[in-house]
Write a protein that holds these residues in place. Structure first.
Motif, mmCIF file in Angstrom:
data_model
loop_
_atom_site.group_PDB
_atom_site.id
_atom_site.type_symbol
_atom_site.label_atom_id
_atom_site.label_comp_id
_atom_site.label_asym_id
_atom_site.label_seq_id
_atom_site.Cartn_x
_atom_site.Cartn_y
_atom_site.Cartn_z
ATOM 1 N N LEU A 72 -11.150 -0.445 19.051
ATOM 2 C CA LEU A 72 -11.824 -1.771 19.301
ATOM 3 C C LEU A 72 -12.452 -1.653 20.623
ATOM 4 C CD1 LEU A 72 -12.774 -4.543 18.720
ATOM 5 C CD2 LEU A 72 -10.157 -5.226 19.589
ATOM 6 N N VAL A 119 -7.668 -8.845 19.952
ATOM 7 C CA VAL A 119 -7.735 -8.575 18.586
ATOM 8 C C VAL A 119 -6.240 -8.917 18.201
ATOM 9 C CG1 VAL A 119 -7.171 -6.073 19.089
ATOM 10 C CG2 VAL A 119 -7.870 -6.841 16.941
ATOM 11 N N LEU A 139 -14.134 -5.642 10.851
ATOM 12 C CA LEU A 139 -13.146 -4.447 11.420
ATOM 13 C C LEU A 139 -13.529 -3.367 10.447
ATOM 14 C CD1 LEU A 139 -9.792 -6.623 11.621
ATOM 15 C CD2 LEU A 139 -10.793 -5.198 13.527
#
Length: 377
Positions: A31, A42, A282
């Motif tokens: 990420l 997250v 995602l």
């Protein structure tokens, strides 16, 4: 002999902790490489929870690639489900607000076995029609806003369409409840170093307390752990030192998670008040981690078997995370005065934060910009 046995036991505990964190740490790393926004957030725990549900809920042969990515190869179903039950209960005891639901297309018959797994692992399942993507998105957002929070950023323009077959939506909202109450606040300087530019300085509202905190300090990072009130969950803050960036810290996160903390010491502690809210798609991150055939292995639709490139268009993973840092009570404005030999720890420059216990990373992120620090929750 006893000392040797104790040492072996300690090493085994460290190894188990590292294995537990491995998927979560890798997700945070990926990420951080893709998310270019100054501040990010997250919930690795929720992603692992949804993916584990999909793994356990498959009839027949399990997806080894998914099991390998999740680091659950060789772990029995009962052990996996027990872990998520305990983790969910602890998060709720800490007053975290949690939403985790998988929406299957309306003609997918959810087997009773999957429903049973759903209840045990605390991931809800529901059928929904994706023929009208706008309507489906509105229904999902309506459910989500009732549980966690409203978010206009939950779905992008192309996230849902009439060939969508599964959508996994996760939301986690954490408002801190500290073990040690902050007793005052004041405006203090937050400093951001900028290459070949004058450092950026701005006054931000910081909370102050004097309490015993565990910490560590090496040549790269200064870390401190601030416990929450109801469980052993707490906030680990990692402040990079000169020439080290928050991205550097995140890319080596497993190293810092395993550093031994010093015994709790009386510390003058300053922490900014801030609020971070982030919604993210995602799919790309999961594909980067090798997780590519989630839905097709569940339902085996012929369209996916004939054209695997459609996979990312028929499944969608979306997450909204909210983290609010604020005191447990109204604070008084005051000036800080150092007393005695206590140390001082001030979060006054970009940092990485991890909300964790010994086995789970509930949230993680970085703060590289002071903009969000000035938005009081």
């Amino acid at each position: 002999m006893a000392k040797r046995a104790l040492l072996c036991f300690s090493l085994l505990l460290l190894a188990e902790e590292l294995v537990t964190f491995r998927f979560e740490v890798e997700l945070i790393k990926q990420l951080s490489l893709k998310d270019k926004s100054p501040n990010c957030l997250v919930s690795p725990f929720q992603v692992a929870q949804s993916l584990s549900f999909l793994y356990l809920g498959k009839d027949g042969r399990k997806d080894y690639t998914l099991a390998k990515a999740l680091q659950i190869v060789g772990r029995g179903h009962d052990k996996i489900m027990s872990y998520f039950r305990e983790t969910q209960q602890k998060a709720l005891a800490q007053n975290f607000v949690i939403a985790n639901r998988v929406f299957f297309k309306s003609d997918f018959k959810i087997p009773s076995y999957m429903k049973s797994i759903s209840e045990n692992i605390s991931v809800e399942v529901e059928n929904i029609s994706f023929d009208n993507a706008t309507k489906a998105g509105a229904e999902i957002k309506k459910w989500f806003s009732k549980v966690v929070a409203k978010s206009s950023k939950l779905f992008g323009k192309d996230h849902l369409n009439n060939i969508t077959q599964m959508v996994a939506v996760q939301g986690l909202s954490v408002t801190t409840t500290w073990k040690y109450r902050f007793i005052s606040q004041s405006k203090r300087t937050f400093l951001i170093e900028r290459p070949e530019m004058k450092p950026l300085q701005q006054k931000v509202a910081m909370m102050y307390t004097l309490a015993k905190f565990e910490s560590f300090n090496n040549e790269e990072v200064h870390g401190i752990f601030i416990p929450f009130s109801n469980t052993d969950i707490g906030l680990l803050i990692l402040i990079p030192k000169q020439h080290i960036t928050t991205l550097n810290v995140i890319q080596q996160l497993e190293k810092y998670l395993l550093l031994k903390m010093r015994k709790a010491q009386e510390t003058h502690f300053f922490l900014p008040m801030f609020n971070i809210q982030e919604s993210m798609d995602l799919n790309g991150i999961l594909e980067t981690m090798g997780i590519k055939k989630i839905f097709s292995s569940l339902n085996n639709p012929s369209s996916l078997n004939n054209n695997p490139t459609n996979e990312s268009k028929t499944t969608h993973f979306e997450q909204l995370s909210i983290f609010s840092v604020k005191p447990n009570r109204l604070l008084l404005e005051s000036e800080y005065a150092s007393e005695g030999d206590q140390k001082t720890f001030e979060v006054n420059r970009p940092f990485v934060f991890v909300i964790k216990d010994q086995r789970t990373i509930y949230m993680a992120g970085r703060v590289d910009s002071i903009d969000d620090l000035n938005k009081r929750p």
